[in-house]
Design an enzyme around this catalytic site. Structure first.
Site, mmCIF file in Angstrom:
data_model
loop_
_atom_site.group_PDB
_atom_site.id
_atom_site.type_symbol
_atom_site.label_atom_id
_atom_site.label_comp_id
_atom_site.label_asym_id
_atom_site.label_seq_id
_atom_site.Cartn_x
_atom_site.Cartn_y
_atom_site.Cartn_z
ATOM 1 C CE1 TYR A 57 14.076 1.940 -17.709
ATOM 2 C CE2 TYR A 57 14.823 0.239 -19.231
ATOM 3 C CZ TYR A 57 14.253 0.599 -18.022
ATOM 4 O OH TYR A 57 13.842 -0.366 -17.130
ATOM 5 C CG HIS A 112 14.491 1.237 -7.430
ATOM 6 N ND1 HIS A 112 13.139 1.101 -7.274
ATOM 7 C CD2 HIS A 112 15.054 0.365 -6.549
ATOM 8 C CE1 HIS A 112 12.883 0.191 -6.331
ATOM 9 N NE2 HIS A 112 14.027 -0.260 -5.872
ATOM 10 C CB CYS A 120 31.040 2.147 -18.817
ATOM 11 S SG CYS A 120 32.186 1.049 -19.683
HETATM 12 N N1 APR Z 1 -0.696 10.730 -4.206
HETATM 13 C C1 APR Z 1 -0.279 9.777 -3.327
HETATM 14 N N2 APR Z 1 -0.140 8.474 -3.668
HETATM 15 C C2 APR Z 1 -0.443 8.123 -4.933
HETATM 16 C C3 APR Z 1 -0.874 9.054 -5.905
HETATM 17 C C4 APR Z 1 -1.002 10.421 -5.496
HETATM 18 N N3 APR Z 1 -1.392 11.384 -6.327
HETATM 19 N N4 APR Z 1 -1.094 8.394 -7.064
HETATM 20 C C5 APR Z 1 -0.811 7.107 -6.839
HETATM 21 N N5 APR Z 1 -0.417 6.934 -5.548
HETATM 22 C C6 APR Z 1 0.011 5.690 -4.895
HETATM 23 C C7 APR Z 1 -0.749 4.451 -5.305
HETATM 24 O O1 APR Z 1 -1.886 4.294 -4.475
HETATM 25 C C8 APR Z 1 0.278 3.347 -5.087
HETATM 26 O O2 APR Z 1 0.191 2.827 -3.764
HETATM 27 O O3 APR Z 1 1.341 5.455 -5.276
HETATM 28 C C9 APR Z 1 1.618 4.069 -5.248
HETATM 29 C C10 APR Z 1 2.381 3.717 -6.503
HETATM 30 O O4 APR Z 1 2.751 2.366 -6.462
HETATM 31 P P1 APR Z 1 3.617 1.681 -7.611
HETATM 32 O O5 APR Z 1 3.068 2.062 -8.942
HETATM 33 O O6 APR Z 1 3.708 0.230 -7.295
HETATM 34 O O7 APR Z 1 5.050 2.399 -7.501
HETATM 35 P P2 APR Z 1 6.255 2.138 -6.496
HETATM 36 O O8 APR Z 1 5.774 1.638 -5.177
HETATM 37 O O9 APR Z 1 7.097 3.348 -6.515
HETATM 38 O O10 APR Z 1 7.016 0.968 -7.250
HETATM 39 C C11 APR Z 1 8.236 0.504 -6.704
HETATM 40 O O11 APR Z 1 8.583 -0.975 -8.540
HETATM 41 O O12 APR Z 1 8.492 -1.383 -10.816
HETATM 42 C C12 APR Z 1 9.307 -1.061 -9.759
HETATM 43 O O13 APR Z 1 11.410 -0.071 -9.811
HETATM 44 C C13 APR Z 1 10.037 0.220 -9.949
HETATM 45 O O14 APR Z 1 10.615 1.924 -8.318
HETATM 46 C C14 APR Z 1 9.576 1.074 -8.796
HETATM 47 C C15 APR Z 1 9.168 0.055 -7.768
#
Ligand code: APR
Length: 237
Positions: A57, A112, A120
Site C-alpha cells: 500500500y 472500499h 488505529c
Molecule cells: N473506460 C471505461 N471502463 C474501463 C476502462 C476505461 N478506460 N478501462 C477499463 N475499464 C473497465 C473494464 O472493462 C472492467 O470492466 O473497468 C472495469 C474494471 O474492473 P476491475 O478491474 O474488476 O475493477 P473494479 O470493478 O473496480 O473492482 C472492484 O475489486 O479487487 C477489488 O476492492 C477492489 O474495488 C475493487 C473491486
C-alpha cells in the site's frame, strides 16, 4: 412525457481511473501489481506478513501522490454534474484513490476505503496519511507502534457506508455504474437493488461485462461519461 430525474446514484470502479494511469484489478494474469489478492488484500494476509502489506500500500500511495496521476475528464464530468444537477446525487466509489475529490466531487462515499488514510486497530480512529506506513509508525491516538493498518476494506470485510448506500439505492430513479467489472459483492448487486426501486439502470464500460443493466454504453470513460451526463443535464432543461 418522462418524469424529470430526481435522484441519481452513480457507482464507479477502477475503469474510471484507468486513463489517469492507475491499473485496474482484473488483469488477464489474475494478479494485482504482481501479487496474489489473498497476500495483500485480506486480513489473513496482513496477519501473516504485515511488512509486505504495508509496502504494497505504500507503493500504491506513492503512485497516487505522484504528479503524473491526475483526474481525467470522466472524474471532472461527475463533479460538474453534481454541481449543476438540481436533484439528489450520490456518488459511490470502489476506488481507493482520491481522483474524484481532486476533480471536485463533494458527496462521495468510498465504500472500499481510502489509500490516503490509516486506521488505529484499537480505537478504530481514522487518520490522514501521505508518507509511508511501517510497523514502527506511531499511532496518533495510542502512541504505540504496530497499531495501524491501511484504511482499506479487504476481502472478507464489510464495506463502508452500507446503510447510506442502501438508502440511496432505495430512493433512486437512475443508477449508473461506470468502469466496474461487477465481480465484487456487494457492489455487483447494486443495480439489482436499484431495479427493485424501479430505477433505470445504465452501465458505462469499455467492454461488455455480461450484467443485466437496462442500458449499456461502451467506450472510454473519458469520452462516454462527459457525453452521458451532459445529455441528462440538457434533457432536464
Ligand atoms: N473506460 C471505461 N471502463 C474501463 C476502462 C476505461 N478506460 N478501462 C477499463 N475499464 C473497465 C473494464 O472493462 C472492467 O470492466 O473497468 C472495469 C474494471 O474492473 P476491475 O478491474 O474488476 O475493477 P473494479 O470493478 O473496480 O473492482 C472492484 O475489486 O479487487 C477489488 O476492492 C477492489 O474495488 C475493487 C473491486
Amino acid at each position: 412525457m418522462r418524469k424529470p430525474l430526481q435522484s441519481i446514484v452513480v457507482l464507479t470502479g477502477a475503469g474510471i481511473s484507468a486513463e489517469s494511469g492507475i491499473q485496474t484489478f482484473r488483469a488477464a494474469d489474475g494478479l494485482w501489481e504482481n501479487h496474489r489478492v489473498d497476500e495483500v488484500a485480506t486480513p489473513e494476509g496482513f496477519e501473516r506478513n504485515p511488512p509486505l502489506v504495508y509496502e504494497f500500500y505504500n507503493q500504491r500511495r506513492r503512485q497516487i501522490l505522484s504528479p503524473e496521476i491526475r483526474p481525467n475528464p470522466a472524474h471532472s464530468a461527475l463533479a460538474k454534474f453534481e454541481h449543476d444537477f438540481l436533484g439528489n446525487f450520490v456518488l459511490i466509489t470502489q476506488n481507493i484513490d482520491n481522483l474524484h475529490e481532486r476533480a471536485g466531487s463533494k458527496k462521495l462515499l468510498h465504500m472500499h476505503g481510502e489509500i490516503l488514510k490509516m486506521r488505529c486497530l484499537n480505537s478504530k480512529l481514522v487518520f490522514d496519511i501521505r508518507e509511508d506506513l511501517v510497523f514502527e509508525t506511531e499511532c496518533r491516538c495510542c502512541r504505540s507502534p504496530g497499531n495501524l493498518r491501511p484504511h482499506i476494506v479487504w476481502f472478507g470485510e464489510m464495506p463502508l457506508h452500507m446503510h447510506e448506500i442502501n438508502l440511496a439505492l432505495k430512493g433512486c430513479d437512475l443508477f449508473v455504474a461506470i468502469g466496474t467489472s461487477g465481480n465484487v459483492y456487494p457492489a455487483s448487486g447494486f443495480y439489482q437493488s436499484a431495479k427493485i426501486a424501479r430505477a433505470h439502470t445504465v452501465e458505462l464500460n469499455l467492454e461488455v461485462t455480461g450484467s443485466g443493466f437496462d442500458e449499456h454504453v461502451y467506450g472510454k470513460a473519458s469520452e462516454i461519461v462527459p457525453a452521458f451526463f451532459e445529455g441528462i443535464l440538457s434533457s432536464s432543461g
